[in-house]
Design a protein around this motif. Structure first.
Motif, PDB file in Angstrom:
ATOM      1  N   ALA A 114      29.276  38.506  27.342  1.00  0.00           N
ATOM      2  CA  ALA A 114      29.895  39.749  26.387  1.00  0.00           C
ATOM      3  C   ALA A 114      29.695  41.174  27.214  1.00  0.00           C
ATOM      4  CB  ALA A 114      29.057  39.810  24.875  1.00  0.00           C
ATOM      5  N   ASN A 115      28.489  41.219  27.680  1.00  0.00           N
ATOM      6  CA  ASN A 115      28.251  42.599  28.423  1.00  0.00           C
ATOM      7  C   ASN A 115      29.384  42.594  29.484  1.00  0.00           C
ATOM      8  OD1 ASN A 115      26.582  43.478  26.819  1.00  0.00           O
ATOM      9  ND2 ASN A 115      24.551  42.686  28.008  1.00  0.00           N
ATOM     10  N   ALA A 116      29.566  41.591  30.531  1.00  0.00           N
ATOM     11  CA  ALA A 116      30.444  41.637  31.621  1.00  0.00           C
ATOM     12  C   ALA A 116      31.932  41.934  31.063  1.00  0.00           C
ATOM     13  CB  ALA A 116      30.395  40.248  32.120  1.00  0.00           C
ATOM     14  N   ALA A 117      32.103  41.532  30.013  1.00  0.00           N
ATOM     15  CA  ALA A 117      33.550  41.686  29.327  1.00  0.00           C
ATOM     16  C   ALA A 117      33.710  43.135  29.063  1.00  0.00           C
ATOM     17  CB  ALA A 117      33.971  40.959  28.079  1.00  0.00           C
ATOM     18  N   GLU A 118      32.561  43.939  28.334  1.00  0.00           N
ATOM     19  CA  GLU A 118      32.478  45.141  28.037  1.00  0.00           C
ATOM     20  C   GLU A 118      32.472  46.022  29.246  1.00  0.00           C
ATOM     21  OE1 GLU A 118      32.300  48.670  25.390  1.00  0.00           O
ATOM     22  OE2 GLU A 118      32.974  46.529  25.284  1.00  0.00           O
ATOM     23  N   VAL A 119      31.950  45.601  30.177  1.00  0.00           N
ATOM     24  CA  VAL A 119      31.894  46.627  31.561  1.00  0.00           C
ATOM     25  C   VAL A 119      33.369  46.406  32.210  1.00  0.00           C
ATOM     26  CG1 VAL A 119      31.065  46.659  34.001  1.00  0.00           C
ATOM     27  CG2 VAL A 119      29.585  46.251  32.289  1.00  0.00           C
ATOM     28  N   LYS A 120      33.884  45.580  31.868  1.00  0.00           N
ATOM     29  CA  LYS A 120      35.352  45.160  32.592  1.00  0.00           C
ATOM     30  C   LYS A 120      36.231  46.225  31.892  1.00  0.00           C
ATOM     31  CE  LYS A 120      38.896  41.878  33.842  1.00  0.00           C
ATOM     32  NZ  LYS A 120      39.101  40.334  33.864  1.00  0.00           N
TER      33      LYS A 120
END
Length: 77
Positions: free
Chosen positions: A31-37
């Protein structure tokens, strides 16, 4: 089998808890990786909007500068 479970129930429970925690941690990482993207894409859009705004302002200032020069040339004659 029941003796094994009875003797090692604490270790089994701890292992199950650790697995559940790792699954939760992996989910949070995804989820954090998607938010950073998403934030990088938004930043790119914001930078482009700021550049477009500066370009429009520069163009308008160039027009104003040309108008002022025209007026000053007319006054000096």
């Amino acid at each position: 089998m029941m003796e094994f479970v009875r003797d090692f129930w604490g270790i089994i429970a701890a292992a199950m808890g650790a697995v559940a925690w790792l699954v939760r941690l992996e989910s949070r990482g995804i989820a954090n990786a998607a938010e950073v993207k998403r934030l990088w894409a938004q930043r790119k859009e914001d930078l482009q909007a700021a550049k477009d705004s500066r370009d429009r302002t520069d163009k308008r200032l160039d027009e104003i500068s040309a108008d002022i020069k025209t007026i000053l040339r007319g006054l000096s004659r």
